[in-house]
Design an enzyme around this catalytic site. Structure first.
Site, PDB file in Angstrom:
ATOM      1  N   HIS A 442      -4.106  -2.169  -8.333  1.00  0.00           N
ATOM      2  CA  HIS A 442      -3.967  -1.973  -9.778  1.00  0.00           C
ATOM      3  C   HIS A 442      -5.322  -2.031 -10.478  1.00  0.00           C
ATOM      4  CE1 HIS A 442       0.554  -3.214 -10.099  1.00  0.00           C
ATOM      5  NE2 HIS A 442       0.392  -1.926  -9.893  1.00  0.00           N
ATOM      6  N   GLU A 443      -5.545  -1.095 -11.390  1.00  0.00           N
ATOM      7  CA  GLU A 443      -6.771  -1.049 -12.211  1.00  0.00           C
ATOM      8  C   GLU A 443      -8.045  -1.001 -11.384  1.00  0.00           C
ATOM      9  OE1 GLU A 443      -6.237  -0.352 -15.161  1.00  0.00           O
ATOM     10  OE2 GLU A 443      -4.101  -0.803 -15.064  1.00  0.00           O
ATOM     11  N   GLY A 444      -7.982  -0.298 -10.266  1.00  0.00           N
ATOM     12  CA  GLY A 444      -9.164  -0.136  -9.427  1.00  0.00           C
ATOM     13  C   GLY A 444      -9.083  -1.006  -8.198  1.00  0.00           C
TER      14      GLY A 444
END
Length: 586
Positions: A442-444
């Site tokens: 998630h988110e990178g």
């Protein structure tokens, strides 16, 4: 004691370690006190226990479905979100002029951990909505704030972030979604009033959009990265647009459906209560946020908040897993001490077995260290200064990635402590692990956070951020008892030398070949530092709670911090095995 989260630990970190009461001396927080902070914490614990935790298992078993016309989500989700919004929690940190309570970010982060630990799937909707609103308050115009932010803070609208695309994934340079100005790009006047918005038609596809479609709100405010015709290639050509699921009229009423269609739902191994969508934009009406070509810079405002939120979610899931494992280990009778020879002797609680204690103590050191990391970073936001902003820049990839790996290991240990039962659905720990596994992407991904840390954050401004971080670590280590302070001090000096050696050749391919190892080493150093800092707050205070802090700090520094040695050895060698590897050999 709650198995969701430890209020005692939160109180210690907020009041005895971080001294958040001192924040009330600032004008922004002058209306607050420990009493108001405690009231928020009490309220959040109550709502989390009553409205979020009971449907966590059902959220997992009965994930959202799409029948071709609408998305169906279990009804408990809407009821929980209604309770959350009714308590004013969506706007808790916002300015009073936006209807907020101006609660310190660090207290709000501690409050929201209750919801993430109780039900990560349902808590994702307000997490994304709050981050969306923060971005628009910072970079949007007044009309956009009035039209979209206020309804989000009231709980009427929800928000998303739309970056990834099927062909691009995390490579935002390859985003293909297009935006074409409508006429001269200005919006027609409404009721004789000139509009501030610049209007575009947005066309493309977005993938992996959490909260991307549902009927939990009147509409969904999508923040979409797209490329205006003629924009340069790469991320410098990206702009940011508000693309609502439904058009919103001048009176604030939700109108006809915009050109945003749900192409399908993704079904992940965890976070199953959060809809995850593939969205198709077919000439959808979009409104430019700020200026063209600055979309990614604006989006980082939301991405960085979401990254800290993901790290906090990883801590929350690891913490609740640890508490469940601890309770089980104290209750479960099995086996006898190795020195006991009488098979007729009664079995003992498994917490008496050294290997179970090892896993519990390791988990305690991870989740309490991770919680300290998240709250420390949150407090930096409450005390903005050039120095604190710089420190937060360096810490953000660690805040996101370190808990996603090590607090997930606490959930791994929780399964192991439950034995065969841990792998069944009779106990919740297997779900905690599956939910937590997603936080590393998630988110990178962890790899992206590693590249951000080693490739950007520690070298920016001639290494000013790393220099500042290491100075803080050295200051704490020098004031600590030598048996614990000296290993931390030595690791800080070693990380500085390794960083210089990696970049000495000026070749980023070689320097970044093993960036994930660097992230692991730096993360362990930072958490060891925060354990030393907690020890200073513990001082000579008596009692099991403080003794637990002392033993967890000692464990982390003597058992966990030495892991950094082999990592730094390999980094020092500037090994290029992974660069030179031929994929035919795999």
């Amino acid at each position: 004691m709650s198995r969701i989260l430890s209020r005692r630990d939160l109180d210690f970190l907020l009041y005895e370690w971080l001294d958040v009461e001192a924040l009330t001396a600032r004008e922004r927080f002058a209306e607050h006190s420990r009493e108001t902070f405690d009231a928020f914490l009490d309220l959040c614990a109550q709502i989390a226990e009553r409205d979020f935790a009971p449907h966590n298992r059902r959220n997992d078993l009965e994930e959202p479905t799409f029948d071709g016309e609408r998305v169906r989500v279990i009804p408990e989700v809407a009821a929980a979100l209604k309770a959350f919004h009714a308590a004013g929690l969506t706007a808790a940190t916002m300015d009073e002029r936006h209807g907020g309570s101006q609660l310190p970010v660090v207290v709000a982060r501690a409050c929201f951990l209750w919801f993430q630990a109780a039900n990560i799937g349902t808590s994702s909707y307000p997490m994304l909505t709050m981050a969306n609103a923060h971005l628009l308050i910072t970079h949007g115009n007044q009309e956009q704030i009035d039209t979209y932010v206020r309804p989000m803070l009231e709980g009427r609208f929800t928000g998303t972030m739309c970056l990834s695309e099927p062909q691009a994934g995390s490579s935002l340079s390859d985003v293909l979604t297009r935006a074409v100005p409508v006429g001269d790009g200005t919006e027609p006047a409404r009721g004789g009033k000139p509009m501030q918005n610049r209007v575009y038609r947005v066309t493309g596809s977005k993938m992996w959009i959490s909260g991307g479609d549902h009927e939990l709100s009147e509409t969904i405010v999508h923040l979409v990265l797209a490329r205006v015709a003629g924009a340069p290639p790469g991320v410098k050509g990206l702009s940011l647009f508000i693309v609502p699921k439904h058009l919103v009229g001048p009176d604030g009423a939700v109108g006809e459906r915009n050109g945003v269609a749900l192409a399908g739902l993704n079904h992940k191994m965890g976070y199953r209560g959060t809809t995850n969508a593939v969205l198709s934009f077919d000439g959808a009406t979009g409104y430019l946020v700020g200026e063209e070509g600055k979309g990614l810079a604006y989006m980082f405002h939301m991405m960085n908040e979401a990254r800290i939120g993901v790290g906090a979610g990883a801590v929350a899931l690891g913490y609740t897993g640890y508490l469940h494992a601890l309770a089980y280990a104290r209750e479960r009778l099995q086996g006898r001490p190795v020195a006991a020879k009488d098979p007729a002797a009664p079995p003992v609680p498994i917490v008496d077995h050294p290997d179970v204690r090892r896993m519990l103590l390791a988990s305690k050191s991870y989740v309490e260290g991770g919680l300290a990391l998240v709250l420390f970073a949150a407090k930096l936001l409450d005390q903005p200064s050039p120095e604190n902003d710089l420190l937060l820049d360096v810490l953000t990839p660690i805040v996101k990635a370190w808990p996603s790996q090590w607090c997930r290991l606490a959930d791994d240990h929780a399964i192991q402590i439950h034995g065969g039962y841990g792998y069944t659905r009779e106990y919740p720990v297997e779900q905690f692990y599956r939910d937590n596994r997603l936080n590393s992407i998630h988110e990178g991904t962890d790899g992206i956070q590693a590249l951000d840390l080693l490739g950007r954050k520690v070298v920016m401004r001639d290494g000013a951020g790393l220099t500042l971080l290491l100075a803080r670590i050295r200051e704490t280590a020098l004031a600590a008892p030598p048996e614990l302070g000296e290993p931390v001090l030595a690791t800080a000096d070693r990380l500085a030398r390794t960083t210089a050696k990696l970049w000495a050749g000026g070749d980023p391919t070689v320097a970044l070949a093993n960036a994930t190892l660097y992230l692991d080493a730096a993360g362990h150093l930072v958490v060891a530092w925060l354990w030393l800092s907690q020890l200073a707050a513990v001082a000579d205070k008596p009692g099991d709670f403080y003794d637990g802090k002392r033993v967890a700090a000692r464990y982390f520094i003597t058992h966990e911090l030495p892991r950094t040695g082999p990592l730094l050895d390999l980094l020092d060698s500037r090994d290029t095995l992974l660069v030179d590897l031929n994929d035919a050999w795999l």
